[in-house]
Design a protein around this motif. Sequence first.
Motif, PDB file in Angstrom:
ATOM      1  N   GLN A 156       0.835  -1.212   0.000  1.00  0.00           N
ATOM      2  CA  GLN A 156       0.000   0.000   0.000  1.00  0.00           C
ATOM      3  C   GLN A 156       0.873   1.267   0.000  1.00  0.00           C
ATOM      4  N   ASP A 191       2.864   7.055  -6.727  1.00  0.00           N
ATOM      5  CA  ASP A 191       2.095   8.257  -7.108  1.00  0.00           C
ATOM      6  C   ASP A 191       2.933   9.515  -6.886  1.00  0.00           C
ATOM      7  N   GLU A 192       3.608   9.549  -5.720  1.00  0.00           N
ATOM      8  CA  GLU A 192       4.424  10.734  -5.396  1.00  0.00           C
ATOM      9  C   GLU A 192       5.583  10.868  -6.377  1.00  0.00           C
ATOM     10  N   GLU A 233       1.483   4.477  -2.820  1.00  0.00           N
ATOM     11  CA  GLU A 233       1.510   5.919  -2.504  1.00  0.00           C
ATOM     12  C   GLU A 233       2.811   6.547  -3.002  1.00  0.00           C
TER      13      GLU A 233
END
Length: 288
Positions: free
Chosen positions: A14, A21-22, A18
């Motif tokens: 998970q 995406d960053e 994230e």
Amino acid sequence: MTAVLLDGKALAGQIQIEIADEVRAFVGRTGVTPCLAAVLVGENPASEVYVRNKQRACERVGVASQLIRLGGDASSSELLDLVARLNADAAVHGILIQLPVPKQIDSQAVLRAVSPLKDVDAFHPENVGLLVQGAPRFAPCTPYGVQQLLIRNGIETAGRHAVILGRSEIVGKPMANLLVQRGAGGDATVTICHSRTRDLPSITRQADILIAAIGQPQFVTAEMVQRGAAVVDVGMNRLDSGKLVGDVDFDAVRNVAGHITPVPGGVGPLTVTMLLKNTLSAAVLSVG
Ligand code: NDP
């Protein structure tokens, strides 16, 4: 009682989504791709596996990686020259010296030579100092992963007694420094235990959060754990049978603890994940 399993592997997946995406947003904004350079000296089968895992994880989140190999007979000065080159290379944002290095190498000198701005393992004295002062630039990957595991599983640390088994520079001490800081995942009352601690069970039984990082297979027994405690097992020990076990006797302790991490699949995947997070942070720092 059967403890709730703290699934580090799922959480790592998970967090990696994230981070990906960053990374995408960062690359889109700056045109800069974060890059981790890993240095492997000599041939150590375990290190080969660790480095490969780290490179694969980099690929998953869009971080570039380089692997630089030196022979097992490399000298300290060769390694220091390499570190100086990587420090000066604007395309490299994070530098990782895979430990252990062969005996002839002064590992402390090498770790200190890594630019503090590229020190994604957070071993440099400047980064250790910032962590102790409560203003970390990078947090060491394993304790940072454990802290995320606690936060994201809703395990309150504020005002609770965290007992850490082990006082290493890599796990025990930085773990204590993170948990004692003000803010989320901190504000704990922390006790550090080690091989000279007297009557260990009487201390571990006071723990609301017990973190084992001693490298002793299945050392923590059910009698050492307070009912309902959160037990985090950092240990990774290979038995003669080939089985990988932690520092906690999982089958017994899960009947007493409130939460528990498995080995494998607990802290390990989070360590790699926080390395990616630190590499992205280093890239962000590099562009100002
Ligand atoms: P170290 O060997 O550097 O430190 C071990 C610490 O445990 C020392 O402080 C030592 O005390 C203490 N200790 C050893 N035996 C006992 C005992 N019987 N009672 C009380 N304290 C004891 O280990 P690391 O911190 O590097 O690693 C610890 C474990 O975590 C290992 O199994 C390692 O493989 C694993 N690990 C896992 C990672 C992951 O990603 N999951 C990452 C890093 C490590 P003293 O200082 O007095 O000698």
